[in-house]
Motif scaffolding. Structure first.
Motif, PDB file in Angstrom:
ATOM      1  N   LYS A  15       0.855  -1.183   0.000  1.00 49.33           N
ATOM      2  CA  LYS A  15       0.000   0.000   0.000  1.00 49.33           C
ATOM      3  C   LYS A  15       0.897   1.240   0.000  1.00 49.33           C
ATOM      4  O   LYS A  15       1.786   1.384   0.837  1.00 49.33           O
ATOM      5  N   VAL A  16       0.673   2.143  -0.944  1.00 48.60           N
ATOM      6  CA  VAL A  16       1.483   3.359  -1.053  1.00 48.60           C
ATOM      7  C   VAL A  16       0.907   4.421  -0.121  1.00 48.60           C
ATOM      8  O   VAL A  16      -0.272   4.747  -0.188  1.00 48.60           O
ATOM      9  N   ASP A  17       1.776   4.966   0.737  1.00 49.70           N
ATOM     10  CA  ASP A  17       1.323   6.015   1.655  1.00 49.70           C
ATOM     11  C   ASP A  17       2.293   7.189   1.620  1.00 49.70           C
ATOM     12  O   ASP A  17       3.297   7.176   0.908  1.00 49.70           O
ATOM     13  N   GLY A  18       1.976   8.206   2.403  1.00 45.75           N
ATOM     14  CA  GLY A  18       2.785   9.419   2.395  1.00 45.75           C
ATOM     15  C   GLY A  18       4.203   9.195   2.854  1.00 45.75           C
ATOM     16  O   GLY A  18       5.141   9.793   2.327  1.00 45.75           O
ATOM     17  N   ALA A 102      -0.223  13.464   0.860  1.00 47.66           N
ATOM     18  CA  ALA A 102       0.908  13.619   1.772  1.00 47.66           C
ATOM     19  C   ALA A 102       1.228  15.098   1.995  1.00 47.66           C
ATOM     20  O   ALA A 102       1.539  15.521   3.118  1.00 47.66           O
ATOM     21  N   ILE A 103       1.155  15.911   0.927  1.00 46.35           N
ATOM     22  CA  ILE A 103       1.376  17.349   1.061  1.00 46.35           C
ATOM     23  C   ILE A 103       0.282  17.963   1.936  1.00 46.35           C
ATOM     24  O   ILE A 103       0.549  18.793   2.805  1.00 46.35           O
ATOM     25  N   GLU A 104      -0.955  17.545   1.710  1.00 44.00           N
ATOM     26  CA  GLU A 104      -2.073  18.033   2.513  1.00 44.00           C
ATOM     27  C   GLU A 104      -1.857  17.730   3.991  1.00 44.00           C
ATOM     28  O   GLU A 104      -2.118  18.578   4.857  1.00 44.00           O
ATOM     29  N   LEU A 107       0.576  20.141   5.482  1.00 48.32           N
ATOM     30  CA  LEU A 107       0.047  21.493   5.599  1.00 48.32           C
ATOM     31  C   LEU A 107      -1.013  21.623   6.685  1.00 48.32           C
ATOM     32  O   LEU A 107      -1.364  22.735   7.072  1.00 48.32           O
ATOM     33  N   THR A 108      -1.545  20.514   7.165  1.00 50.52           N
ATOM     34  CA  THR A 108      -2.638  20.524   8.134  1.00 50.52           C
ATOM     35  C   THR A 108      -2.085  20.313   9.533  1.00 50.52           C
ATOM     36  O   THR A 108      -1.720  19.201   9.911  1.00 50.52           O
ATOM     37  N   GLU A 109      -2.015  21.384  10.294  1.00 47.32           N
ATOM     38  CA  GLU A 109      -1.438  21.308  11.630  1.00 47.32           C
ATOM     39  C   GLU A 109      -2.351  20.535  12.579  1.00 47.32           C
ATOM     40  O   GLU A 109      -3.574  20.653  12.544  1.00 47.32           O
ATOM     41  N   GLY A 110      -1.743  19.748  13.445  1.00 50.51           N
ATOM     42  CA  GLY A 110      -2.490  19.041  14.477  1.00 50.51           C
ATOM     43  C   GLY A 110      -3.241  17.815  14.003  1.00 50.51           C
ATOM     44  O   GLY A 110      -4.012  17.226  14.763  1.00 50.51           O
ATOM     45  N   GLN A 115      -4.919  10.219  10.180  1.00 49.75           N
ATOM     46  CA  GLN A 115      -6.228  10.870  10.154  1.00 49.75           C
ATOM     47  C   GLN A 115      -6.533  11.419   8.763  1.00 49.75           C
ATOM     48  O   GLN A 115      -7.673  11.326   8.281  1.00 49.75           O
ATOM     49  N   ILE A 116      -5.516  12.001   8.113  1.00 55.56           N
ATOM     50  CA  ILE A 116      -5.710  12.519   6.754  1.00 55.56           C
ATOM     51  C   ILE A 116      -6.094  11.374   5.812  1.00 55.56           C
ATOM     52  O   ILE A 116      -6.980  11.521   4.957  1.00 55.56           O
ATOM     53  N   GLU A 117      -5.435  10.235   5.963  1.00 60.68           N
ATOM     54  CA  GLU A 117      -5.761   9.079   5.120  1.00 60.68           C
ATOM     55  C   GLU A 117      -7.175   8.592   5.367  1.00 60.68           C
ATOM     56  O   GLU A 117      -7.846   8.092   4.453  1.00 60.68           O
TER      57      GLU A 117
END
Length: 285
Positions: A15-18, A102-104, A107-110, A115-117
């Motif tokens: 699985k490709v991840d950040g 991954a960039i997002e 850029l998303t603090e905290g 969680q982004i995934e």
């Protein structure tokens, strides 16, 4: 996801991840270590510089260098496969959606990568085969997610400003000049966010070259160039922020250097290596 019929060696569908796209490496799960006989072949490895750690990675008819590194952990050792930055850049281009996510995350603090995934939920996969006897890995893209707006997405991903953001966020590199290739004039309006640049214009009909600098590329191009009105190609390099105060000095140095190679308007002594001429009027003596 279609199953492959051309698999020759023991395969892990990763699985490709950040983290994979950021660090250009991946931990090898214990079950994969067993089928790849990792401990049998790499247990003596002490560091990444160890000759025994080196492996080859085949990807789309190209060969890259890689390493198997070993780190001590609770209950034994962990093994990790790392690969060249050049290969990592190619994988970022292929797995565009995972790369953007991954960039997002950066850029998303905290908010954690996990969680982004979860919030932006999709998965892309890379098939990794291992020719145990010859220590050759084979990377084959297995499944990728198509962007919803492919033309816009590809332009954004290929833009130097986004590459600069990605480099600073994902790899921690800051003082790096991001170079672009020649593009036709019609493309320049898509250079969203291109700033702090040194650029060149080409008039292929009248055989002219022009060098300039700009804080905002699109705005500068929209204002026109009286010295080279009929230019039909452009290219530019994005300077790191810390070189912004030297942008004019860099531009003038480049103009003077090119004047020494092309016919120019200030009678600067030149070798004239081409039938092109330098269009700039202002040249340091």
């Amino acid at each position: 996801m279609l199953e492959r019929s051309d698999v020759e060696w023991p395969l892990w569908r990763k699985k490709v991840d950040g983290t994979f796209l950021k660090e250009f490496s991946t931990p090898i799960p214990k079950w994969v270590q067993k089928i790849w006989q990792i401990q049998d072949n790499f247990s003596a490895v002490r560091s990444k510089n160890d000759e025994m750690s080196k492996v080859c990675i085949h990807f789309r008819k190209q060969v890259f260098e890689g390493n198997i590194v070993k780190r001590k952990s609770q209950g034994g050792y962990r093994y990790r496969l790392s690969f060249q930055r050049e290969l990592g850049r190619k994988l970022q281009d292929i797995y565009l959606m995972s790369f953007m996510r991954a960039i997002e995350a950066e850029l998303t603090e905290g908010v954690s990568h996990r969680q982004i995934e979860k919030d932006i939920s999709f998965w892309e996969f890379l098939d990794i085969e291992f020719d145990i006897e010859n220590k050759i890995f084979i990377f084959t893209p297995s499944f990728t997610v198509e962007p919803q707006f492919p033309q816009l997405f590809n332009r954004l991903v290929d833009s130097a400003p986004l590459k600069a953001v990605a480099t600073s966020l994902l790899s921690g590199e800051y003082a790096r000049i991001h170079k672009q290739d020649w593009k036709p004039r019609a493309e320049y309006k898509f250079e969203i966010g291109a700033s702090n640049v040194i650029y060149m214009l080409l008039d292929t009909q009248n055989k002219l070259v022009y060098v300039g600098e700009a804080n905002l590329l699109v705005q500068r191009f929209n204002s026109g160039h009286s010295d080279i009105k009929e230019w039909d190609y452009y290219k530019y390099n994005v300077l790191p922020p810390e070189l912004g105060k030297y942008r004019l000095a860099i531009e003038r140095m480049l103009i003077r250097d090119i004047a020494a190679l092309l016919n120019n308007k200030q009678s600067i002594k030149t070798i004239a290596i081409s039938n092109y001429s330098l269009a700039n009027r202002k040249i340091d003596l």
